[in-house]
Design a protein around this motif. Sequence first.
Motif, PDB file in Angstrom:
ATOM      1  N   HIS A  38      -5.109  13.737  -6.984  1.00  0.00           N
ATOM      2  CA  HIS A  38      -4.257  12.572  -7.235  1.00  0.00           C
ATOM      3  C   HIS A  38      -3.027  12.518  -6.453  1.00  0.00           C
ATOM      4  N   CYS A  39      -2.809  11.121  -5.844  1.00  0.00           N
ATOM      5  CA  CYS A  39      -1.574  10.983  -5.142  1.00  0.00           C
ATOM      6  C   CYS A  39      -0.509  10.644  -6.124  1.00  0.00           C
ATOM      7  N   ASP A  40       0.579  11.612  -6.125  1.00  0.00           N
ATOM      8  CA  ASP A  40       1.773  11.387  -7.086  1.00  0.00           C
ATOM      9  C   ASP A  40       2.408  10.246  -6.753  1.00  0.00           C
ATOM     10  N   ASP A  41       2.668   9.992  -5.649  1.00  0.00           N
ATOM     11  CA  ASP A  41       3.519   8.603  -5.374  1.00  0.00           C
ATOM     12  C   ASP A  41       3.168   7.610  -6.176  1.00  0.00           C
ATOM     13  N   CYS A  42       1.898   7.080  -5.937  1.00  0.00           N
ATOM     14  CA  CYS A  42       1.669   5.847  -6.513  1.00  0.00           C
ATOM     15  C   CYS A  42       0.706   5.967  -7.784  1.00  0.00           C
ATOM     16  N   GLY A  43       0.620   7.190  -8.257  1.00  0.00           N
ATOM     17  CA  GLY A  43      -0.075   7.479  -9.535  1.00  0.00           C
ATOM     18  C   GLY A  43      -1.404   7.292  -9.380  1.00  0.00           C
ATOM     19  N   ARG A  83      -3.097   5.100  -7.764  1.00  0.00           N
ATOM     20  CA  ARG A  83      -3.652   3.598  -7.711  1.00  0.00           C
ATOM     21  C   ARG A  83      -3.716   3.292  -6.156  1.00  0.00           C
ATOM     22  N   GLY A  84      -3.117   3.929  -5.181  1.00  0.00           N
ATOM     23  CA  GLY A  84      -3.331   3.618  -4.102  1.00  0.00           C
ATOM     24  C   GLY A  84      -2.219   2.407  -3.359  1.00  0.00           C
ATOM     25  N   PHE A  85      -1.559   1.978  -4.307  1.00  0.00           N
ATOM     26  CA  PHE A  85      -0.564   0.608  -4.019  1.00  0.00           C
ATOM     27  C   PHE A  85       0.358   0.516  -5.073  1.00  0.00           C
ATOM     28  N   PHE A 121       0.762  -1.335   0.100  1.00  0.00           N
ATOM     29  CA  PHE A 121       0.058  -0.044   0.097  1.00  0.00           C
ATOM     30  C   PHE A 121       0.910   1.406   0.241  1.00  0.00           C
ATOM     31  N   CYS A 122       0.175   2.380  -0.774  1.00  0.00           N
ATOM     32  CA  CYS A 122       1.247   3.555  -0.564  1.00  0.00           C
ATOM     33  C   CYS A 122       0.833   4.205   0.802  1.00  0.00           C
ATOM     34  N   GLY A 123       2.100   4.679   1.142  1.00  0.00           N
ATOM     35  CA  GLY A 123       2.224   5.485   2.453  1.00  0.00           C
ATOM     36  C   GLY A 123       1.629   6.721   2.286  1.00  0.00           C
ATOM     37  N   ALA A 124       1.751   7.304   1.183  1.00  0.00           N
ATOM     38  CA  ALA A 124       1.574   8.704   1.295  1.00  0.00           C
ATOM     39  C   ALA A 124      -0.036   8.975   1.011  1.00  0.00           C
ATOM     40  N   CYS A 125      -0.725   8.025   0.556  1.00  0.00           N
ATOM     41  CA  CYS A 125      -2.270   8.247   0.772  1.00  0.00           C
ATOM     42  C   CYS A 125      -2.785   7.292   1.330  1.00  0.00           C
ATOM     43  N   HIS A 126      -2.255   6.529   1.913  1.00  0.00           N
ATOM     44  CA  HIS A 126      -2.691   5.437   2.804  1.00  0.00           C
ATOM     45  C   HIS A 126      -3.763   4.404   2.077  1.00  0.00           C
TER      46      HIS A 126
END
Length: 340
Positions: free
Chosen positions: A153-158, A160-162, A134-139
């Motif tokens: 939009h979360c940039d870290d995971c694009g 997707r959330g993971f 799982f992406c830590g930035a957007c949980h």
Amino acid sequence: MSSLNSDPHEILGISPGATPAELKRVYRRLAMRWHPDRSDHPQATERFKEISAAYEQLLAVDAPDDEDGETEETASAPVEPEESVARAADIRLNLEISLEEAAAGCRKTIHYTRGKDCPTCAGSGEHGMARTRFCGACHGSGRVHDAKRKLVHCDDCGGRGFFTERICPDCGGSGRELADVSLEIRVPHGMLPGDELRLSGQGEPGDDELQAGDLYLTVIIHSHPLYQLRGRDLHFSMPVSALAMIGGGDIDLPSLSGVVSHSLDAGPAKHQQLRLAGRGFPGRGKKPAGDLVVDLTPVFPRQLNARQRKLLLQANAALLDDASEALPEIADWQAAHGGD
Ligand SMILES: [Zn+2]
Ligand SMILES: [Zn+2]
């Protein structure tokens, strides 16, 4: 991610002292992991560019440095000039041996660890089933609050959330498998402390692109209960009977090649140094053997038994018979003050 990171060593996760071979190995592994065709990570392209740029940068910087380093390190060793084939890293170890082993040469079994590419993933670090993290930035939601507290939009995971990662279960993604190695080696005679032995191809293992590295063993000689090694000379000290010094007796001197009998020159009983040429630590190549250097300290007899006292007094009487030669101070004193 590390887009703010400008140190190429940090980007590649290697130490500034890494060899070109290590650099190449690390780069290949990272490039395989982050190549946009192979990775579905949203930042794969960016990361791949960053890695490639760091690699190019270090290649340009490291090439001359490494040549200097090699020259310095191998100057004293019997090593041919560096070949141009890319090689895996060398391994350097100390080889601890006794003075006797160093002098005569010996066989030793050494144990050490070297890495080889993980057979499961062939060194890439990735293999088998995809693993989801799982992406830590957007949980895991795929959305984060921006500076104005708007959901974006979360940039870290694009979004997707993971992340989907493929990590080799056998090496944990390192791409390396450490192997314990036992190697029987022959140590030639006459190696001095600090001398190096090179075992070609016994360093880090090679692969289709890299030649195996070398193993360098630096000789360390344990301190010895009797001898001190200075260059190739062997020094030690020993007590000698003062009477043997006066009379010019024979003494036995221990050496690495057995007991050496030595006739003292008759003379005064005093501290003196003997030097027996070529009886010290053995030579090697064009270097001749060292000397055996012995510090002799005179020791006067104590606690005589009746027989020893009698013999000594007989000797003394014989000396007094010829006092003008043997005991001149006594002869002179008697001539001046003694009345017959
Ligand atoms: Zn692996
Ligand atoms: Zn995210």
